[in-house]
Scaffold this motif. Structure first.
Motif, PDB file in Angstrom:
ATOM      1  N   LEU A 332      55.238  40.354  35.829  1.00 13.45           N
ATOM      2  CA  LEU A 332      56.320  39.373  35.893  1.00 13.45           C
ATOM      3  C   LEU A 332      56.477  38.849  37.317  1.00 13.45           C
ATOM      4  O   LEU A 332      56.626  37.638  37.540  1.00 13.45           O
ATOM      5  CB  LEU A 332      57.632  39.997  35.421  1.00 13.45           C
ATOM      6  CG  LEU A 332      57.878  40.073  33.919  1.00 13.45           C
ATOM      7  CD1 LEU A 332      59.192  40.786  33.645  1.00 13.45           C
ATOM      8  CD2 LEU A 332      57.902  38.665  33.315  1.00 13.45           C
ATOM      9  N   ASP A 333      56.464  39.763  38.294  1.00 11.85           N
ATOM     10  CA  ASP A 333      56.554  39.364  39.690  1.00 11.85           C
ATOM     11  C   ASP A 333      55.414  38.427  40.068  1.00 11.85           C
ATOM     12  O   ASP A 333      55.611  37.408  40.737  1.00 11.85           O
ATOM     13  CB  ASP A 333      56.509  40.593  40.608  1.00 11.85           C
ATOM     14  CG  ASP A 333      57.722  41.488  40.465  1.00 11.85           C
ATOM     15  OD1 ASP A 333      58.730  41.026  39.896  1.00 11.85           O
ATOM     16  OD2 ASP A 333      57.653  42.642  40.907  1.00 11.85           O
ATOM     17  N   ALA A 334      54.207  38.786  39.634  1.00  5.64           N
ATOM     18  CA  ALA A 334      53.016  38.021  40.021  1.00  5.64           C
ATOM     19  C   ALA A 334      53.037  36.624  39.419  1.00  5.64           C
ATOM     20  O   ALA A 334      52.756  35.626  40.103  1.00  5.64           O
ATOM     21  CB  ALA A 334      51.758  38.766  39.586  1.00  5.64           C
ATOM     22  N   LEU A 335      53.361  36.521  38.134  1.00  5.60           N
ATOM     23  CA  LEU A 335      53.386  35.206  37.495  1.00  5.60           C
ATOM     24  C   LEU A 335      54.503  34.344  38.086  1.00  5.60           C
ATOM     25  O   LEU A 335      54.340  33.129  38.241  1.00  5.60           O
ATOM     26  CB  LEU A 335      53.562  35.358  35.983  1.00  5.60           C
ATOM     27  CG  LEU A 335      52.347  35.943  35.258  1.00  5.60           C
ATOM     28  CD1 LEU A 335      52.685  36.276  33.810  1.00  5.60           C
ATOM     29  CD2 LEU A 335      51.165  34.977  35.308  1.00  5.60           C
ATOM     30  N   GLY A 336      55.615  34.981  38.444  1.00  5.31           N
ATOM     31  CA  GLY A 336      56.667  34.235  39.121  1.00  5.31           C
ATOM     32  C   GLY A 336      56.205  33.741  40.475  1.00  5.31           C
ATOM     33  O   GLY A 336      56.507  32.605  40.875  1.00  5.31           O
ATOM     34  N   ALA A 337      55.459  34.571  41.191  1.00  9.02           N
ATOM     35  CA  ALA A 337      54.951  34.161  42.501  1.00  9.02           C
ATOM     36  C   ALA A 337      53.982  33.001  42.375  1.00  9.02           C
ATOM     37  O   ALA A 337      53.973  32.081  43.211  1.00  9.02           O
ATOM     38  CB  ALA A 337      54.270  35.349  43.185  1.00  9.02           C
ATOM     39  N   VAL A 338      53.161  33.018  41.354  1.00 16.94           N
ATOM     40  CA  VAL A 338      52.222  31.911  41.148  1.00 16.94           C
ATOM     41  C   VAL A 338      52.986  30.606  40.939  1.00 16.94           C
ATOM     42  O   VAL A 338      52.600  29.555  41.446  1.00 16.94           O
ATOM     43  CB  VAL A 338      51.308  32.191  39.933  1.00 16.94           C
ATOM     44  CG1 VAL A 338      50.538  30.945  39.545  1.00 16.94           C
ATOM     45  CG2 VAL A 338      50.341  33.311  40.264  1.00 16.94           C
ATOM     46  N   ARG A 339      54.087  30.686  40.206  1.00 15.35           N
ATOM     47  CA  ARG A 339      54.867  29.460  39.949  1.00 15.35           C
ATOM     48  C   ARG A 339      55.580  28.976  41.199  1.00 15.35           C
ATOM     49  O   ARG A 339      55.786  27.781  41.392  1.00 15.35           O
ATOM     50  CB  ARG A 339      55.882  29.728  38.838  1.00 15.35           C
ATOM     51  CG  ARG A 339      55.268  29.874  37.452  1.00 15.35           C
ATOM     52  CD  ARG A 339      56.327  29.896  36.369  1.00 15.35           C
ATOM     53  NE  ARG A 339      57.083  31.132  36.371  1.00 15.35           N
ATOM     54  CZ  ARG A 339      56.780  32.192  35.637  1.00 15.35           C
ATOM     55  NH1 ARG A 339      55.716  32.160  34.836  1.00 15.35           N
ATOM     56  NH2 ARG A 339      57.510  33.291  35.683  1.00 15.35           N
ATOM     57  N   ARG A 340      55.987  29.918  42.091  1.00 16.76           N
ATOM     58  CA  ARG A 340      56.805  29.541  43.242  1.00 16.76           C
ATOM     59  C   ARG A 340      56.000  29.205  44.491  1.00 16.76           C
ATOM     60  O   ARG A 340      56.421  28.390  45.314  1.00 16.76           O
ATOM     61  CB  ARG A 340      57.760  30.691  43.595  1.00 16.76           C
ATOM     62  CG  ARG A 340      58.816  30.983  42.564  1.00 16.76           C
ATOM     63  CD  ARG A 340      59.859  31.944  43.140  1.00 16.76           C
ATOM     64  NE  ARG A 340      59.266  33.155  43.682  1.00 16.76           N
ATOM     65  CZ  ARG A 340      59.080  34.267  42.981  1.00 16.76           C
ATOM     66  NH1 ARG A 340      59.396  34.301  41.696  1.00 16.76           N
ATOM     67  NH2 ARG A 340      58.556  35.339  43.536  1.00 16.76           N
TER      68      ARG A 340
END
Length: 576
Positions: A332-340
């Protein structure tokens, strides 16, 4: 990203393969199979033992330590390393070696490979010979440390060598420069198997084999598991090794540890496929090395009694549940980082190569996070976690057409100050760098991947075996494809694409979508499921109407009845 379907083309010289289900024949032709001989997975088709360079010298070295020496096997902390370690320990003990033990480095304390630190620990056991399995080809300092302790070193590995080889007594690695062995795709456990076969042949030739000793072929269950778990290409030789190992497991002739892990995974031994090992057994075995220490995994594979194996397998299952929980949060953290994440304008997802890091991430699980994110963004990904001091450890996962170890090698050449160490192969690699250099490395990684990706198949491409006629979407087709394996890396499981009307869809288990789909104007409808379709926290919008599906045919057995089910990998808007 809008995905596009790319259908595999049949080999130009492919001739019809007689006696096969027509769909299976087309699938084989699309993988370059041109004759029935290539489908022979009998042991007679295995590349001869003596053709792997170094095995004869390695067998001689081992025999020097058989009667009075102490052999210590040092493996990697993944499933390939665990199966390699168990295989060598079992084989040497059955061959009459008086003192054989194993040691596996704790990845968080000692790092990867035969480091000077792990040699210092090994030296307390006073071995006369260290045998590395699935590691060692980059362990120059560790080998020097062992030799300074007066310990002989035999390296068996399959990873790509660096510019300078370690000064071991003997090295066995099919990827050494100049090797003429017929397969560079052997996993670490495959190399270990060839070495043990050479040892047995040498003992047989000298009349030193105990008549009651089991043959080396009885270890092929371990070879199949390690080969599948390490996701090495299933070339002709590896297909023989895996097929033979699967046959042994199906017949009940496997180590108790594998049987116990299969039971916990709810997988049928009688109908075992390579996918059952990949998704049922390997994650539980790998969990030990990711979360704790791979010692328990090796002990499970070495257990000779069912109750003992079941206790160890249950502990591995607990570790796997812990791993799943950690991974879910990190993903979840990683996919959020990709989006941000921003990089002078474009989003990170528009980069050619993506680097991700979080202070809280667990270094044993970053490889899985990199793999999951890679599947979502469809480009090479490296996930980093904190190591000791100011260092970061990263796990890289790549996509078809981009050799990730070569990417890292190019970066090391162009920017010699960036990487502390690295190693791996085409689809996966590991690396260490200073935290202060992460931003510079991320830019270099993006640039190098972009350079390598030029001319490669696009990140938006999804390969399939084409469209099936409505009458071909049937249980007998699914059974033929299942029996036609083993499928795996570079010999992919058959998948198909086609247009279907979604008649109903509901969410099960928070992320999976269960559907009833129909081929338009055919009157034929099918049960289908898309696993992990929904991202955690996302709102479920039921798919409906005409959709283009990328799917596989699965034999679903329930209460003794076999039924066809479509396993949907992608739900795409219908092509216009």
């Amino acid at each position: 990203m809008r995905l596009r379907i790319v259908r595999r083309a049949l080999a130009a010289a492919a001739a019809p393969l007689g006696g096969l289900h027509p769909v299976l024949g087309r699938v084989y032709a699309a993988r370059g199979v041109s004759s029935a001989t290539e489908l022979d997975t009998s042991l007679a088709r295995l590349l001869p033992v003596g053709t792997l360079e170094g095995t004869a010298a390695a067998a001689e070295l081992l025999l020097e330590h058989r009667a009075a020496g102490r052999v210590l096997v040092i493996g990697d902390f993944d499933a390939d390393g665990a199966t390699s370690s168990a295989l060598v320990v079992r084989a040497l003990r059955s061959c009459g070696f008086v003192a054989v033990d194993f040691l596996v480095p704790n990845r968080f304390q000692f790092g990867y490979g035969l480091t000077p630190e792990i040699v210092a620990l090994a030296a307390t056991r006073q071995p006369s010979l260290i045998v590395t399995v699935d590691n060692g080809i980059s362990s120059n300092a560790g080998v020097c440390a062992a030799r300074e302790h007066g310990i002989d070193v035999l390296i068996t590995d399959h990873h790509l060598p660096g510019a300078q080889l370690p000064e071991a007594n003997v090295i066995v690695n099919p990827n050494l420069t100049g090797s003429r062995f017929g397969s560079r795709a052997l996993a670490g456990v495959g190399v270990a198997f060839y070495l043990m076969a050479a040892v047995r042949r040498l003992l047989d030739g000298r009349g030193l084999t105990d008549p009651a000793a089991p043959g080396v072929a009885e270890l092929l269950d371990l070879v199949a598991l390690g080969t599948i778990a390490d996701v090495v290409p299933l070339d002709a030789n590896n297909r023989v090794l895996v097929a033979q190992g699967l046959r042994r497991i199906r017949a009940g002739r496997c180590v108790p540890g594998i049987r116990a892990l299969l039971a916990l995974a709810g997988r049928s031994v009688a109908d075992l496929t390579a996918a059952d090992l990949a998704f049922g057994v390997a994650p539980r075995l790998n969990a030990a090395g990711r979360i704790d220490d791979m010692t328990i995994g090796i002990q499970c594979l070495l257990a000779d009694d069912e109750p003992g194996a079941q206790v160890l397998a249950a502990r591995l299952d607990e570790l796997n549940e812990e791993r799943r929980s950690i991974e879910a949060r990190m993903q979840l953290d990683a996919l959020g980082a990709v989006r941000r994440l921003q990089h002078p304008g474009p989003q990170a997802i528009e980069r050619s190569g993506v680097c991700l890091f979080d202070e809280s991430w667990h270094q044993g699980v970053v490889g899985l996070v990199a793999s999951r994110v890679k599947d979502r963004v469809r480009r090479p990904v490296i996930a980093f976690a904190c190591a000791d001091g100011a260092l970061l450890r990263g796990s890289a996962r790549s996509v078809a057409g981009i050799h990730i170890r070569d990417v890292l090698d190019s970066i090391a050449t162009r920017h010699p100050d960036l990487l502390s160490r690295f190693g791996g192969h085409a689809m996966a690699a590991g690396l260490t760098l200073e935290r202060a250099k992460l931003d510079a490395f991320a830019r270099a990684f993006d640039e190098e991947v972009a350079r390598c990706a030029h001319g490669a198949s696009g990140a938006d491409a999804v390969e399939t075996d084409g469209e099936l006629a409505p009458q071909e979407i049937a249980l007998d087709t699914a059974q033929a494809l299942r029996a036609g394996g083993p499928w795996g890396q570079a010999f992919p499981e058959p998948s198909f694409d086609g247009h279907f009307s979604i008649r109903s869809a509901r969410l099960i288990g928070e992320r999976h979508v269960k559907m009833w789909v129909e081929v338009p104007r055919s009157g034929r409808s099918f049960d289908a499921i898309a696993f992990n379709h929904l991202e955690a926290g996302a709102e479920f919008v039921p798919p409906q109407g005409l959709q283009q599906l990328v799917y596989r045919l699965e034999v679903n057995e329930y209460q003794g009845e076999r039924r066809l089910q479509l396993l949907v990998d992608h739900l795409l808007p219908a092509a216009r």
